[in-house]
Design an enzyme around this catalytic site. Structure first.
Site, PDB file in Angstrom:
ATOM      1  N   TYR A   1       0.944  -1.134  -0.071  1.00  0.00           N
ATOM      2  CA  TYR A   1       0.046   0.087  -0.099  1.00  0.00           C
ATOM      3  C   TYR A   1       0.934   1.010  -0.083  1.00  0.00           C
ATOM      4  O   TYR A   1       2.259   1.091  -0.374  1.00  0.00           O
ATOM      5  CB  TYR A   1      -0.781   0.132   1.269  1.00  0.00           C
ATOM      6  CG  TYR A   1      -1.909   0.984   1.215  1.00  0.00           C
ATOM      7  CD1 TYR A   1      -3.018   0.997   0.326  1.00  0.00           C
ATOM      8  CD2 TYR A   1      -2.169   1.655   2.479  1.00  0.00           C
ATOM      9  CE1 TYR A   1      -4.053   1.870   0.261  1.00  0.00           C
ATOM     10  CE2 TYR A   1      -3.245   2.611   2.597  1.00  0.00           C
ATOM     11  CZ  TYR A   1      -4.217   2.561   1.514  1.00  0.00           C
ATOM     12  OH  TYR A   1      -5.246   3.547   1.408  1.00  0.00           O
TER      13      TYR A   1
ATOM     14  N   ARG B   1      -5.857  10.705 -11.044  1.00  0.00           N
ATOM     15  CA  ARG B   1      -5.280  11.210  -9.615  1.00  0.00           C
ATOM     16  C   ARG B   1      -4.804   9.975  -8.786  1.00  0.00           C
ATOM     17  O   ARG B   1      -5.589   9.685  -7.949  1.00  0.00           O
ATOM     18  CB  ARG B   1      -6.168  12.121  -8.955  1.00  0.00           C
ATOM     19  CG  ARG B   1      -5.851  13.234  -8.229  1.00  0.00           C
ATOM     20  CD  ARG B   1      -5.539  12.432  -6.751  1.00  0.00           C
ATOM     21  NE  ARG B   1      -6.546  12.229  -5.825  1.00  0.00           N
ATOM     22  CZ  ARG B   1      -6.491  11.272  -4.892  1.00  0.00           C
ATOM     23  NH1 ARG B   1      -5.573  10.216  -4.978  1.00  0.00           N
ATOM     24  NH2 ARG B   1      -7.461  10.955  -3.954  1.00  0.00           N
TER      25      ARG B   1
ATOM     26  N   LYS C   1      -5.861  -2.012  -2.724  1.00  0.00           N
ATOM     27  CA  LYS C   1      -6.978  -1.591  -2.093  1.00  0.00           C
ATOM     28  C   LYS C   1      -7.767  -2.905  -1.751  1.00  0.00           C
ATOM     29  O   LYS C   1      -8.183  -3.066  -0.763  1.00  0.00           O
ATOM     30  CB  LYS C   1      -7.940  -0.505  -2.598  1.00  0.00           C
ATOM     31  CG  LYS C   1      -7.537   0.940  -2.726  1.00  0.00           C
ATOM     32  CD  LYS C   1      -7.761   1.652  -1.539  1.00  0.00           C
ATOM     33  CE  LYS C   1      -7.089   2.909  -1.522  1.00  0.00           C
ATOM     34  NZ  LYS C   1      -7.228   3.785  -0.372  1.00  0.00           N
TER      35      LYS C   1
ATOM     36  N   ASP D   1      -9.483   7.157  -6.781  1.00  0.00           N
ATOM     37  CA  ASP D   1      -8.372   8.022  -7.227  1.00  0.00           C
ATOM     38  C   ASP D   1      -8.621   8.502  -8.582  1.00  0.00           C
ATOM     39  O   ASP D   1      -8.097   8.450  -9.757  1.00  0.00           O
ATOM     40  CB  ASP D   1      -6.816   7.087  -7.339  1.00  0.00           C
ATOM     41  CG  ASP D   1      -6.366   7.069  -6.156  1.00  0.00           C
ATOM     42  OD1 ASP D   1      -7.172   7.628  -4.972  1.00  0.00           O
ATOM     43  OD2 ASP D   1      -5.214   6.805  -5.905  1.00  0.00           O
TER      44      ASP D   1
ATOM     45  N   ASP E   1     -14.053   6.304  -1.878  1.00  0.00           N
ATOM     46  CA  ASP E   1     -13.125   6.354  -0.920  1.00  0.00           C
ATOM     47  C   ASP E   1     -12.414   7.505  -0.578  1.00  0.00           C
ATOM     48  O   ASP E   1     -12.110   7.857   0.648  1.00  0.00           O
ATOM     49  CB  ASP E   1     -12.109   4.995  -1.439  1.00  0.00           C
ATOM     50  CG  ASP E   1     -11.315   4.660  -0.097  1.00  0.00           C
ATOM     51  OD1 ASP E   1     -11.388   4.601   0.907  1.00  0.00           O
ATOM     52  OD2 ASP E   1      -9.888   4.442  -0.524  1.00  0.00           O
TER      53      ASP E   1
ATOM     54  N   ASN F   1      -0.307  11.611   0.038  1.00  0.00           N
ATOM     55  CA  ASN F   1       0.268  10.281  -0.236  1.00  0.00           C
ATOM     56  C   ASN F   1       0.823  10.513  -1.496  1.00  0.00           C
ATOM     57  O   ASN F   1       0.450  11.318  -2.334  1.00  0.00           O
ATOM     58  CB  ASN F   1      -0.428   9.279  -0.126  1.00  0.00           C
ATOM     59  CG  ASN F   1      -1.343   8.826   1.358  1.00  0.00           C
ATOM     60  OD1 ASN F   1      -0.646   9.068   2.079  1.00  0.00           O
ATOM     61  ND2 ASN F   1      -2.806   8.816   1.339  1.00  0.00           N
TER      62      ASN F   1
ATOM     63  N   ASN G   1      -5.324   7.184   7.503  1.00  0.00           N
ATOM     64  CA  ASN G   1      -5.594   6.761   6.095  1.00  0.00           C
ATOM     65  C   ASN G   1      -6.857   6.191   6.129  1.00  0.00           C
ATOM     66  O   ASN G   1      -7.228   5.344   6.963  1.00  0.00           O
ATOM     67  CB  ASN G   1      -4.219   5.884   5.641  1.00  0.00           C
ATOM     68  CG  ASN G   1      -4.332   5.652   4.285  1.00  0.00           C
ATOM     69  OD1 ASN G   1      -5.279   4.915   3.680  1.00  0.00           O
ATOM     70  ND2 ASN G   1      -3.209   5.792   3.620  1.00  0.00           N
TER      71      ASN G   1
HETATM   72  N1  NDP Z   1      -4.665   9.782   3.856  1.00  0.00           N
HETATM   73  C1  NDP Z   1      -5.725   9.322   3.062  1.00  0.00           C
HETATM   74  O1  NDP Z   1      -6.462   8.522   3.694  1.00  0.00           O
HETATM   75  C2  NDP Z   1      -5.898  10.038   1.967  1.00  0.00           C
HETATM   76  C3  NDP Z   1      -5.045  11.021   1.282  1.00  0.00           C
HETATM   77  N2  NDP Z   1      -5.319  11.532   0.060  1.00  0.00           N
HETATM   78  C4  NDP Z   1      -4.407  12.509  -0.403  1.00  0.00           C
HETATM   79  O2  NDP Z   1      -4.880  13.789  -0.491  1.00  0.00           O
HETATM   80  C5  NDP Z   1      -4.275  14.520  -1.637  1.00  0.00           C
HETATM   81  C6  NDP Z   1      -5.202  15.245  -2.424  1.00  0.00           C
HETATM   82  O3  NDP Z   1      -6.226  14.418  -2.849  1.00  0.00           O
HETATM   83  P1  NDP Z   1      -7.572  14.966  -3.435  1.00  0.00           P
HETATM   84  O4  NDP Z   1      -8.361  15.708  -2.301  1.00  0.00           O
HETATM   85  O5  NDP Z   1      -8.304  13.659  -4.108  1.00  0.00           O
HETATM   86  O6  NDP Z   1      -7.035  15.689  -4.571  1.00  0.00           O
HETATM   87  P2  NDP Z   1      -7.934  16.802  -5.426  1.00  0.00           P
HETATM   88  O7  NDP Z   1      -6.965  16.960  -6.795  1.00  0.00           O
HETATM   89  O8  NDP Z   1      -9.245  16.664  -5.493  1.00  0.00           O
HETATM   90  O9  NDP Z   1      -7.454  18.248  -4.486  1.00  0.00           O
HETATM   91  C7  NDP Z   1      -6.327  18.966  -4.298  1.00  0.00           C
HETATM   92  C8  NDP Z   1      -6.485  20.212  -3.632  1.00  0.00           C
HETATM   93  O10 NDP Z   1      -5.175  20.848  -3.485  1.00  0.00           O
HETATM   94  C9  NDP Z   1      -5.293  21.964  -3.742  1.00  0.00           C
HETATM   95  N3  NDP Z   1      -4.008  22.255  -3.998  1.00  0.00           N
HETATM   96  C10 NDP Z   1      -3.015  21.840  -4.989  1.00  0.00           C
HETATM   97  N4  NDP Z   1      -1.708  22.254  -4.824  1.00  0.00           N
HETATM   98  C11 NDP Z   1      -1.758  23.316  -4.255  1.00  0.00           C
HETATM   99  C12 NDP Z   1      -1.014  24.296  -3.423  1.00  0.00           C
HETATM  100  N5  NDP Z   1       0.359  24.251  -3.703  1.00  0.00           N
HETATM  101  N6  NDP Z   1      -1.502  25.030  -2.587  1.00  0.00           N
HETATM  102  C13 NDP Z   1      -2.560  24.963  -1.917  1.00  0.00           C
HETATM  103  N7  NDP Z   1      -3.455  23.972  -2.349  1.00  0.00           N
HETATM  104  C14 NDP Z   1      -3.269  23.310  -3.557  1.00  0.00           C
HETATM  105  C15 NDP Z   1      -6.098  21.701  -5.173  1.00  0.00           C
HETATM  106  O11 NDP Z   1      -6.289  23.482  -5.444  1.00  0.00           O
HETATM  107  P3  NDP Z   1      -7.223  23.813  -6.774  1.00  0.00           P
HETATM  108  O12 NDP Z   1      -8.549  23.273  -6.487  1.00  0.00           O
HETATM  109  O13 NDP Z   1      -7.064  25.113  -6.863  1.00  0.00           O
HETATM  110  O14 NDP Z   1      -6.485  23.273  -7.989  1.00  0.00           O
HETATM  111  C16 NDP Z   1      -7.181  21.215  -4.706  1.00  0.00           C
HETATM  112  O15 NDP Z   1      -8.178  22.003  -3.860  1.00  0.00           O
HETATM  113  C17 NDP Z   1      -3.745  13.321  -2.363  1.00  0.00           C
HETATM  114  O16 NDP Z   1      -2.168  13.487  -1.990  1.00  0.00           O
HETATM  115  C18 NDP Z   1      -3.962  12.164  -1.825  1.00  0.00           C
HETATM  116  O17 NDP Z   1      -3.147  11.065  -1.838  1.00  0.00           O
HETATM  117  C19 NDP Z   1      -6.542  11.507  -0.561  1.00  0.00           C
HETATM  118  C20 NDP Z   1      -7.474  10.522  -0.218  1.00  0.00           C
HETATM  119  C21 NDP Z   1      -7.134   9.780   1.145  1.00  0.00           C
HETATM  120  C1  PYR Z   2      -5.023   6.819   0.350  1.00  0.00           C
HETATM  121  C2  PYR Z   2      -5.886   7.404  -0.631  1.00  0.00           C
HETATM  122  O1  PYR Z   2      -6.749   6.883  -1.184  1.00  0.00           O
HETATM  123  C3  PYR Z   2      -5.087   8.042  -1.260  1.00  0.00           C
HETATM  124  O2  PYR Z   2      -4.274   8.739  -1.120  1.00  0.00           O
HETATM  125  O3  PYR Z   2      -5.756   8.429  -2.518  1.00  0.00           O
HETATM  126 MG    MG Z   3      -7.535   7.198  -3.061  1.00  0.00          MG
END
Ligand code: NDP
Ligand code: PYR
Ligand code: MG
Length: 590
Positions: free
Chosen positions: A138, A191, A209, A282, A304, A446, A490
């Site tokens: 993972y 993504r 997953k 993703d 998720d 991540n 996570n």
């Molecule tokens: N720990 C966990 O369980 C999980 C972790 N994640 C992690 O979260 C991260 C984001 O995922 P997700 O929400 O799906 O992604 P998205 O692409 O949906 O969202 C990313 C957000 O971050 C913003 N962003 C990007 N660059 C910057 C910056 N330099 N400064 C400020 N804001 C910024 C984007 O802004 P804008 O809208 O303006 O482009 C957007 O709003 C990934 O790394 C993913 O691995 C996700 C799911 C689960």
């Molecule tokens: C953990 C997860 O689902 C992600 O980083 O997208």
């Molecule tokens: Mg994910």
């Protein structure tokens, strides 16, 4: 342990009387799990597997653990060296071998090879050594595996559905050898973690997953189906890579994309029925929210990244209240990142606050602020914002940087969901520690390279004040003679148990209240001993018990909401959930 499981299984069955399908809701098409360990099981595929083909079938292969009697009965004498060893010894040998690899990717490949060779041994290793092997199968290693998937690809581990299969998706689903599917994890690779568009190579994510669905949540491996939808990629590097395994074209969008996805969703329901769980994973946010809204009313779907992440973070925050004091409504939250994870978490926190305080959602949302790539989300930006950001456009003057937003909003909790590493700078963490005795700092992005800060940075820069957890794991940190153990925030804590709860209750739709139930169950599993170490999540070593509790809470909510179809409702849902869980011990063959 095994006798306890047997008792639980028996109890689960009796709870379901007069008639249930098999030992629980996790379908046991082959009768392996229904059989007690003393009972004999037929290792059948289409015909009874025997001889060389039995050794080559990962579901039934036991390698040197085949007994003398089995070697005779199944025509494998001479196909194996003479020694007969136990599964425990096989596990010891393999763990020794895996530990000798220096690079995480080598360990990942060794684990994938094991899964292809001997499925039960793979799951035995993963379950018994979960804290050591989770970072391999993972995050973070799965991220590197996806980046290099074209080079390391050996055998397909899931279904690839590309634009070439348009009009034939139902036929493609029928090509998959297993007919009784209960959980699908699907991605379109746009993504992948915080690594961006990896196209068809995102397949590593559904595969990883679903390995967790089995190891952590007890869903049978044969009931799990990883799928990658390939509509092209906008990743130029991959398009030029001679080893790239996907379609060599730019991503299809608009109607072409929507039609392919619709054909897929329709075919899944037609082939597997109403109760198959489809987990979206993703997808980029411009598709993720639309797909969830569109199919949430017609299919059993769960995103998720939006929903699982929300549930796990809410659980961590509720647990953290034991350390910081006060209620959820006493906190102020600031997010860096306003996409799927950020707005998904924000919405669930606001919902929970609203339920607790009886205040309307519009009010509770005001305690939550988000920063995106253009700065703080404020009302003057409302017109130009994507729809999922609009509820968070509160009255405030424009603020351009995270540091200025922290200084102005003075949050009690700072949550990173931006996918951009190193964005929680020393100044940001110092500011958080200047007005909070115990600032909550979650760096969710991540893999490790994208984490907003490291555990060491959070503890050092806050002078040991931070309550910290991260999406990818960090080792414990020594600060001022004290050891700080960072937790892992996570969604892996939630989705396996959440899915198990849906499966065992025969749920037909996902409801937000189920996310709250899952969150509540997880938060309750944090012990005083965990809190003493500064942890806001229980250790993964206990995950199967945690998953059973989550499953039970989710199933209970499904029954309460009238969304469960598996009747009668079991009296003790925790025991029932445990009785349904797949275990990887070898079975004896007749
Ligand atoms: N720990 C966990 O369980 C999980 C972790 N994640 C992690 O979260 C991260 C984001 O995922 P997700 O929400 O799906 O992604 P998205 O692409 O949906 O969202 C990313 C957000 O971050 C913003 N962003 C990007 N660059 C910057 C910056 N330099 N400064 C400020 N804001 C910024 C984007 O802004 P804008 O809208 O303006 O482009 C957007 O709003 C990934 O790394 C993913 O691995 C996700 C799911 C689960
Ligand atoms: C953990 C997860 O689902 C992600 O980083 O997208
Ligand atoms: Mg994910």
């Amino acid at each position: 342990m095994e006798s306890t499981l047997r008792e639980l299984r028996a109890e689960g069955e009796s709870v379901m009387k007069p008639k249930c399908t098999v030992a629980g809701g996790v379908e046991d098409a082959y009768g392996e799990d229904r059989a007690t360990e003393e009972q004999l099981v037929t290792p059948w595929t289409v015909s009874v597997a025997s001889g060389y083909s039995l050794l080559r079938d990962p579901r039934f292969n036991k390698g040197l653990a085949f007994t003398e009697k089995e070697r005779d009965a199944h025509y494998i004498r001479g196909l194996l060296p003479p020694a007969c060893i136990t599964q425990e010894l096989q596990e010891k040998k393999l763990m020794n071998n895996i530990r000798q690899y220096q690079l995480p990717l080598q360990r990942y490949m060794a684990m994938m090879e094991l899964e292809e060779r001997n499925e039960r041994l793979f799951y035995k290793l993963l379950i018994d050594n979960v804290e050591e092997l989770l970072p391999i199968v993972y995050t973070p290693t799965v991220g590197e595996a996806c980046q290099k998937y074209g080079s390391i690809f050996r055998r397909p581990q899931g279904l690839f559905i590309s634009l070439k299969e348009k009009g034939k998706i139902l036929e493609v689903l029928k090509n998959w050898p297993e007919k009784s599917i209960q959980v699908i994890v699907v991605t379109d690779g746009e993504r992948i973690l915080g690594l961006g568009d990896l196209g068809c190579q995102g397949m590593g994510i559904p595969v990883g997953k679903l390995a967790l669905y089995t190891a952590l949540g007890g869903i049978r491996p044969s009931s799990c189906l990883p799928i990658t939808i390939d509509v092209g990629t906008n990743n130029e590097k991959l398009l030029e890579d001679e080893f790239y395994i996907g379609l060599r074209q730019k991503r299809a969008t608009g109607q072409e994309y929507a039609e392919l996805l619709h054909e897929f969703m329709t075919a899944v329901k037609q082939n597997y029925g109403e109760k198959v769980l489809i987990q979206f994973e993703d997808f980029a946010n411009h598709n993720a929210f639309v797909l969830l809204a569109k199919y949430g009313t017609t299919h059993l779907v769960f995103n998720d990244d939006i929903q699982g992440t929300a549930s796990v973070v809410l659980a961590g925050l509720v647990a953290a209240l034991k350390l910081v004091g006060g209620t959820l409504a006493d906190q102020t939250f600031l997010f860096l990142g306003a996409g799927e994870a950020g707005t998904g978490i924000a919405e669930l926190i606001a919902l929970q606050m609203s339920k607790e305080s009886k205040a309307p959602l519009e009010e509770t949302r005001k305690k939550i602020w988000l920063v995106d790539s253009k700065g703080l989300i404020v009302s003057s930006r409302k017109e130009s914002l994507q729809h999922f950001k609009k509820p968070w456009a509160h009255e405030h003057e424009p603020v351009g940087t995270l540091l200025d937003a922290v200084k102005s909003i003075k949050p009690t909790a700072l949550i990173g969901s931006s996918g951009v590493g190193k964005t929680f700078t020393k100044e940001v963490i110092e500011a958080m520690a200047s007005f909070n005795e115990k600032p909550i700092i979650l760096a969710l992005s991540n893999p490790t390279s994208q984490s907003e800060c490291t555990a060491a940075e959070a503890y050092n820069w806050s002078k040991g004040q931070a309550i910290f957890a991260s999406g990818s794991p960090f080792d414990p940190v020594e600060y001022n003679g004290k050891t700080f153990v960072p937790g892992q925030a996570n969604n892996a804590y939630i989705f396996p148990g959440f899915g198990l709860g849906l499966v065992i209750s025969g749920a037909i739709r996902v409801h937000d209240d189920m996310l709250l139930s899952a969150s509540e169950a997880l938060a309750k599993q944090v012990t005083l001993e965990n809190f003493d170490k500064g942890l806001i999540y229980p250790p993964f070593s206990n995950i199967r018990t945690i998953s059973a509790h989550i499953a039970a809470n989710v199933a209970a909510k499904a029954y309460d909401l009238g969304l469960a179809t598996r009747l009668p409702r079991p009296q003790n849902l925790v025991k029932y959930a445990e009785s349904c869980m797949y275990t990887p011990v070898y079975r004896s063959y007749r």
